[in-house]
Design a protein around this motif. Structure first.
Motif, mmCIF file in Angstrom:
data_model
loop_
_atom_site.group_PDB
_atom_site.id
_atom_site.type_symbol
_atom_site.label_atom_id
_atom_site.label_comp_id
_atom_site.label_asym_id
_atom_site.label_seq_id
_atom_site.Cartn_x
_atom_site.Cartn_y
_atom_site.Cartn_z
ATOM 1 N N ASP A 156 0.747 -1.353 0.043
ATOM 2 C CA ASP A 156 0.083 0.002 -0.054
ATOM 3 C C ASP A 156 0.705 1.393 0.090
ATOM 4 N N LEU A 157 0.667 2.180 -1.105
ATOM 5 C CA LEU A 157 1.548 3.363 -1.281
ATOM 6 C C LEU A 157 0.798 4.372 -0.541
ATOM 7 N N ASN A 158 -0.268 4.413 0.130
ATOM 8 C CA ASN A 158 -1.046 5.405 1.023
ATOM 9 C C ASN A 158 -0.528 5.359 2.547
ATOM 10 N N SER A 218 2.487 5.414 5.314
ATOM 11 C CA SER A 218 3.889 5.907 5.471
ATOM 12 C C SER A 218 4.697 4.688 6.098
ATOM 13 N N ASP A 219 5.792 4.874 6.069
ATOM 14 C CA ASP A 219 6.869 3.606 6.630
ATOM 15 C C ASP A 219 6.490 3.453 8.342
ATOM 16 N N ASP A 220 6.032 4.668 8.763
ATOM 17 C CA ASP A 220 5.810 4.393 10.391
ATOM 18 C C ASP A 220 4.321 3.452 10.529
ATOM 19 N N ASP A 221 3.645 4.044 9.707
ATOM 20 C CA ASP A 221 2.292 3.106 9.671
ATOM 21 C C ASP A 221 2.319 1.747 9.208
ATOM 22 N N LYS A 222 3.286 1.444 8.421
ATOM 23 C CA LYS A 222 3.475 0.056 7.940
ATOM 24 C C LYS A 222 4.011 -0.658 9.045
ATOM 25 N N LYS A 223 5.312 0.047 9.689
ATOM 26 C CA LYS A 223 5.683 -0.729 10.775
ATOM 27 C C LYS A 223 4.747 -0.939 12.082
ATOM 28 N N GLU A 224 3.993 -0.136 12.203
ATOM 29 C CA GLU A 224 3.044 -0.189 13.311
ATOM 30 C C GLU A 224 2.090 -1.294 13.021
ATOM 31 N N ALA A 225 1.523 -1.304 11.682
ATOM 32 C CA ALA A 225 0.469 -2.229 11.386
ATOM 33 C C ALA A 225 1.142 -3.673 11.191
ATOM 34 N N SER A 226 2.362 -3.912 10.759
ATOM 35 C CA SER A 226 2.983 -5.137 11.009
ATOM 36 C C SER A 226 3.179 -5.454 12.241
ATOM 37 N N GLN A 227 3.264 -4.738 13.114
ATOM 38 C CA GLN A 227 3.683 -5.046 14.591
ATOM 39 C C GLN A 227 2.040 -5.686 15.299
ATOM 40 N N GLN A 228 1.198 -4.996 14.755
ATOM 41 C CA GLN A 228 -0.133 -5.380 15.225
ATOM 42 C C GLN A 228 -0.479 -6.726 14.571
ATOM 43 N N ILE A 266 -6.027 1.743 9.315
ATOM 44 C CA ILE A 266 -6.658 1.716 8.041
ATOM 45 C C ILE A 266 -7.839 2.866 7.690
ATOM 46 N N VAL A 267 -8.277 3.245 8.817
ATOM 47 C CA VAL A 267 -9.364 4.120 8.615
ATOM 48 C C VAL A 267 -9.198 5.550 7.775
ATOM 49 N N GLY A 268 -7.970 5.802 7.930
ATOM 50 C CA GLY A 268 -7.369 7.105 7.342
ATOM 51 C C GLY A 268 -7.305 7.018 6.053
ATOM 52 N N LEU A 269 -7.213 5.823 5.445
ATOM 53 C CA LEU A 269 -6.936 5.461 4.033
ATOM 54 C C LEU A 269 -8.072 5.931 3.024
ATOM 55 N N PRO A 270 -7.759 6.149 1.689
ATOM 56 C CA PRO A 270 -9.062 6.338 0.883
ATOM 57 C C PRO A 270 -9.767 4.925 0.980
ATOM 58 N N ALA A 271 -11.079 5.058 0.691
ATOM 59 C CA ALA A 271 -11.906 3.906 0.577
ATOM 60 C C ALA A 271 -11.571 3.093 -0.367
ATOM 61 N N ALA A 272 -10.928 3.663 -1.595
ATOM 62 C CA ALA A 272 -10.520 2.775 -2.871
ATOM 63 C C ALA A 272 -9.224 2.154 -2.648
ATOM 64 N N ALA A 273 -8.401 2.302 -1.475
ATOM 65 C CA ALA A 273 -7.061 1.666 -1.274
ATOM 66 C C ALA A 273 -7.213 0.101 -1.305
ATOM 67 N N LYS A 274 -6.336 -0.373 -1.789
ATOM 68 C CA LYS A 274 -6.180 -1.731 -1.719
ATOM 69 C C LYS A 274 -6.245 -2.478 -0.428
ATOM 70 N N LEU A 275 -5.532 -1.856 0.642
ATOM 71 C CA LEU A 275 -5.352 -2.373 2.000
ATOM 72 C C LEU A 275 -6.889 -2.211 2.643
ATOM 73 N N ALA A 276 -7.612 -0.903 2.378
ATOM 74 C CA ALA A 276 -8.746 -0.847 2.931
ATOM 75 C C ALA A 276 -9.759 -2.029 2.540
ATOM 76 N N GLU A 277 -9.672 -2.062 1.046
ATOM 77 C CA GLU A 277 -10.588 -3.153 0.658
ATOM 78 C C GLU A 277 -10.352 -4.664 1.311
ATOM 79 N N GLU A 278 -8.897 -4.927 1.238
ATOM 80 C CA GLU A 278 -8.477 -6.328 1.872
ATOM 81 C C GLU A 278 -8.993 -6.466 3.460
ATOM 82 N N TRP A 279 -8.860 -5.101 4.077
ATOM 83 C CA TRP A 279 -9.334 -5.129 5.432
ATOM 84 C C TRP A 279 -10.663 -5.563 5.593
ATOM 85 N N ASN A 280 -11.653 -5.118 4.912
ATOM 86 C CA ASN A 280 -12.869 -5.160 4.787
ATOM 87 C C ASN A 280 -13.360 -6.521 4.476
ATOM 88 N N ASN A 281 -12.659 -7.359 4.072
ATOM 89 C CA ASN A 281 -12.614 -8.630 3.594
ATOM 90 C C ASN A 281 -12.231 -9.462 4.760
#
Length: 138
Positions: free
Chosen positions: A67-69, A71-81, A112-127
């Protein structure tokens, strides 16, 4: 005025582990490697047509990395979760593990809530979220 310094020495060892959700000094690839290791320790789904926790977290981890939307910090935090959920997935029916997984999914939701609704991660998350919640029974 006299300057006095006190020294306190503490010795011994403490066993166990603590997860704080804070990553200091880790590179993104190192965190990703730890996450992959934690996910790979989970058993594969027993039903070939239904993904288990391992498959869901693998899919989510790939979506976070891509996901390009984020940041590196958000990716690190998401990975930790994701790592916390993977650790909890080793014993998903145990009460404390359910609590950890639920907190981690809430943290992910916040990222993820801060991402645009069309972001791939947001779509994956909802599924994926309903399937993870079902696996942990929350």
């Amino acid at each position: 005025m006299e300057d006095k310094q006190s020294k306190i020495q503490i010795g011994g060892s403490v066993g166990g582990s603590v997860t704080t959700g804070k990553i200091e000094g880790d590179s993104s690839s190192h965190v990703g490697g730890n996450v992959s290791f934690a996910i790979n320790e989970l058993p594969s789904s027993s039903e070939p047509d239904k993904p288990g926790i391992k498959e869901l977290l693998t899919q989510l981890q790939a979506a976070i990395k891509a996901d390009l939307n984020l940041s590196d910090d958000d990716k690190k935090e998401a990975s930790q979760q994701i790592k916390i959920i993977a650790e909890a997935g080793k014993n998903p029916n145990e009460g404390e593990m359910k609590k950890l997984a639920k907190k981690a999914t809430t943290m992910l939701k916040g990222i993820i809530v801060g991402l645009p609704a069309a972001a791939k991660l947001a779509e994956e998350w909802n599924n994926i979220l309903p399937l993870i919640a079902k696996a942990f029974g929350f």
